[in-house]
Design a protein around this motif. Sequence first.
Motif, PDB file in Angstrom:
ATOM      1  N   UNK A  30      31.326 101.681   6.365  1.00 19.77           N
ATOM      2  CA  UNK A  30      31.553 100.954   7.606  1.00 19.77           C
ATOM      3  C   UNK A  30      32.652 101.644   8.384  1.00 19.77           C
ATOM      4  N   UNK A  31      32.960 101.116   9.552  1.00 21.91           N
ATOM      5  CA  UNK A  31      34.018 101.700  10.368  1.00 21.91           C
ATOM      6  C   UNK A  31      34.579 100.642  11.298  1.00 21.91           C
ATOM      7  N   UNK A  32      35.787 100.875  11.727  1.00 24.31           N
ATOM      8  CA  UNK A  32      36.398  99.991  12.709  1.00 24.31           C
ATOM      9  C   UNK A  32      35.740 100.263  14.063  1.00 24.31           C
ATOM     10  N   UNK A  33      35.546  99.239  14.883  1.00 29.10           N
ATOM     11  CA  UNK A  33      34.936  99.463  16.194  1.00 29.10           C
ATOM     12  C   UNK A  33      35.888 100.238  17.108  1.00 29.10           C
ATOM     13  N   UNK A  34      35.306 101.015  18.002  1.00 27.29           N
ATOM     14  CA  UNK A  34      36.118 101.767  18.960  1.00 27.29           C
ATOM     15  C   UNK A  34      36.610 100.825  20.058  1.00 27.29           C
ATOM     16  N   UNK A  35      37.598 101.287  20.801  1.00 27.14           N
ATOM     17  CA  UNK A  35      38.114 100.501  21.929  1.00 27.14           C
ATOM     18  C   UNK A  35      37.006 100.253  22.947  1.00 27.14           C
ATOM     19  N   UNK A  36      36.134 101.232  23.169  1.00 17.81           N
ATOM     20  CA  UNK A  36      35.015 101.062  24.103  1.00 17.81           C
ATOM     21  C   UNK A  36      34.049  99.986  23.614  1.00 17.81           C
ATOM     22  N   UNK A  37      33.776  99.958  22.315  1.00 14.13           N
ATOM     23  CA  UNK A  37      32.879  98.941  21.765  1.00 14.13           C
ATOM     24  C   UNK A  37      33.484  97.548  21.914  1.00 14.13           C
ATOM     25  N   UNK A  38      34.754  97.432  21.658  1.00 14.31           N
ATOM     26  CA  UNK A  38      35.422  96.139  21.813  1.00 14.31           C
ATOM     27  C   UNK A  38      35.418  95.719  23.279  1.00 14.31           C
ATOM     28  N   UNK A  39      35.712  96.658  24.173  1.00  8.09           N
ATOM     29  CA  UNK A  39      35.740  96.350  25.611  1.00  8.09           C
ATOM     30  C   UNK A  39      34.392  95.839  26.102  1.00  8.09           C
ATOM     31  N   UNK A  40      33.309  96.355  25.547  1.00  8.33           N
ATOM     32  CA  UNK A  40      31.974  95.904  25.938  1.00  8.33           C
ATOM     33  C   UNK A  40      31.714  94.443  25.619  1.00  8.33           C
ATOM     34  N   UNK A  41      32.394  93.902  24.634  1.00  7.94           N
ATOM     35  CA  UNK A  41      32.230  92.500  24.250  1.00  7.94           C
ATOM     36  C   UNK A  41      33.357  91.620  24.782  1.00  7.94           C
ATOM     37  N   UNK A  42      34.437  92.214  25.205  1.00  4.71           N
ATOM     38  CA  UNK A  42      35.603  91.465  25.660  1.00  4.71           C
ATOM     39  C   UNK A  42      35.479  91.159  27.151  1.00  4.71           C
ATOM     40  N   UNK A  43      34.549  90.270  27.494  1.00  6.64           N
ATOM     41  CA  UNK A  43      34.229  90.001  28.891  1.00  6.64           C
ATOM     42  C   UNK A  43      34.635  88.601  29.332  1.00  6.64           C
ATOM     43  N   UNK A  44      35.381  87.883  28.518  1.00  5.51           N
ATOM     44  CA  UNK A  44      35.718  86.506  28.871  1.00  5.51           C
ATOM     45  C   UNK A  44      36.739  86.463  30.001  1.00  5.51           C
ATOM     46  N   UNK A  45      36.617  85.416  30.811  1.00  2.90           N
ATOM     47  CA  UNK A  45      37.528  85.172  31.921  1.00  2.90           C
ATOM     48  C   UNK A  45      38.325  83.920  31.572  1.00  2.90           C
ATOM     49  N   UNK A  46      39.641  84.027  31.629  1.00  2.00           N
ATOM     50  CA  UNK A  46      40.504  82.886  31.325  1.00  2.00           C
ATOM     51  C   UNK A  46      40.439  81.842  32.422  1.00  2.00           C
ATOM     52  N   UNK A  47      40.830  80.624  32.103  1.00  8.65           N
ATOM     53  CA  UNK A  47      40.792  79.536  33.078  1.00  8.65           C
ATOM     54  C   UNK A  47      41.697  79.789  34.271  1.00  8.65           C
ATOM     55  N   UNK A  48      42.714  80.610  34.098  1.00  9.64           N
ATOM     56  CA  UNK A  48      43.609  80.911  35.217  1.00  9.64           C
ATOM     57  C   UNK A  48      43.146  82.137  36.008  1.00  9.64           C
ATOM     58  N   UNK A  49      42.025  82.724  35.628  1.00 11.44           N
ATOM     59  CA  UNK A  49      41.448  83.835  36.365  1.00 11.44           C
ATOM     60  C   UNK A  49      41.871  85.209  35.907  1.00 11.44           C
ATOM     61  N   UNK A  50      42.697  85.265  34.851  1.00  9.36           N
ATOM     62  CA  UNK A  50      43.042  86.586  34.327  1.00  9.36           C
ATOM     63  C   UNK A  50      41.755  87.284  33.917  1.00  9.36           C
ATOM     64  N   UNK A  51      41.706  88.536  34.139  1.00 16.08           N
ATOM     65  CA  UNK A  51      40.573  89.392  33.802  1.00 16.08           C
ATOM     66  C   UNK A  51      39.376  89.231  34.732  1.00 16.08           C
ATOM     67  N   UNK A  52      39.533  88.510  35.860  1.00 20.26           N
ATOM     68  CA  UNK A  52      38.454  88.527  36.840  1.00 20.26           C
ATOM     69  C   UNK A  52      38.319  89.954  37.362  1.00 20.26           C
ATOM     70  N   UNK A  53      37.102  90.428  37.522  1.00 21.98           N
ATOM     71  CA  UNK A  53      36.917  91.818  37.956  1.00 21.98           C
ATOM     72  C   UNK A  53      37.071  91.964  39.470  1.00 21.98           C
ATOM     73  N   UNK A  54      37.213  93.203  39.936  1.00 29.40           N
ATOM     74  CA  UNK A  54      37.178  93.435  41.374  1.00 29.40           C
ATOM     75  C   UNK A  54      35.816  93.029  41.922  1.00 29.40           C
ATOM     76  N   UNK A  55      35.799  92.652  43.158  1.00 30.08           N
ATOM     77  CA  UNK A  55      34.563  92.259  43.820  1.00 30.08           C
ATOM     78  C   UNK A  55      34.831  91.071  44.707  1.00 30.08           C
ATOM     79  N   UNK A  56      33.813  90.663  45.448  1.00 28.20           N
ATOM     80  CA  UNK A  56      33.929  89.506  46.330  1.00 28.20           C
ATOM     81  C   UNK A  56      32.543  89.043  46.715  1.00 28.20           C
ATOM     82  N   UNK A  57      32.453  87.770  47.036  1.00 28.51           N
ATOM     83  CA  UNK A  57      31.188  87.207  47.472  1.00 28.51           C
ATOM     84  C   UNK A  57      31.421  85.965  48.298  1.00 28.51           C
TER      85      UNK A  57
END
Length: 178
Positions: A30-57
């Motif tokens: 086995x192996x530890x996951x890479x930072x890229x692999x973790x980033x692909x799953x780390x998509x949650x947005x906190x209730x205060x909006x931290x980690x909201x991505x760039x963009x607008x609508x």
Amino acid sequence: MATFRLAGLLSIAVAVLAASAHAEGRFGFGRAPSAEEIAGWNIDIDRDGRKLPPGRGSVAQGKPLFEAQCAGCHGAKGEGGIGDRLAGGQGSLATPKPVKTVGSFWPYAPTLYDYIHRAMPMNAPQSLNPDEVYALVAYILNLNGLVPNDAVMDAATLPRVTMPNREGFVPDPRPDAR
């Protein structure tokens, strides 16, 4: 009898998963996951909006997108159908028949972005780009009377939307939940 068999199989499955989580260190494979692999799953947005991505609508951009992607399940105006009702219900939570919608029940607007981004549309989750998700969020918030017709949502404006049920939840008292 079937319940005991199912419980036994579930116990075995949990034990196998737990053992495999430690396989790399204990058994040399086995192996530890890479930072890229973790980033692909780390998509949650906190209730205060931290980690909201760039963009607008905008609300205007969200309306045709909602009609094309969401109305088939949630109704033309978010009134529900085969999917949950999204609009209305304000003031109903303390009644014998509460109507739980984005506008009546959800405590934090950024979590609406999180849910749409992760799970919608049901037949193609995570297929919407950030601008489309912001537009849908703007439109759904507008359907609930929470933002005006000319509202534009982005990482700065979305966390500032005050939801009607923001104070309606009790903080989790468990020490590990902080």
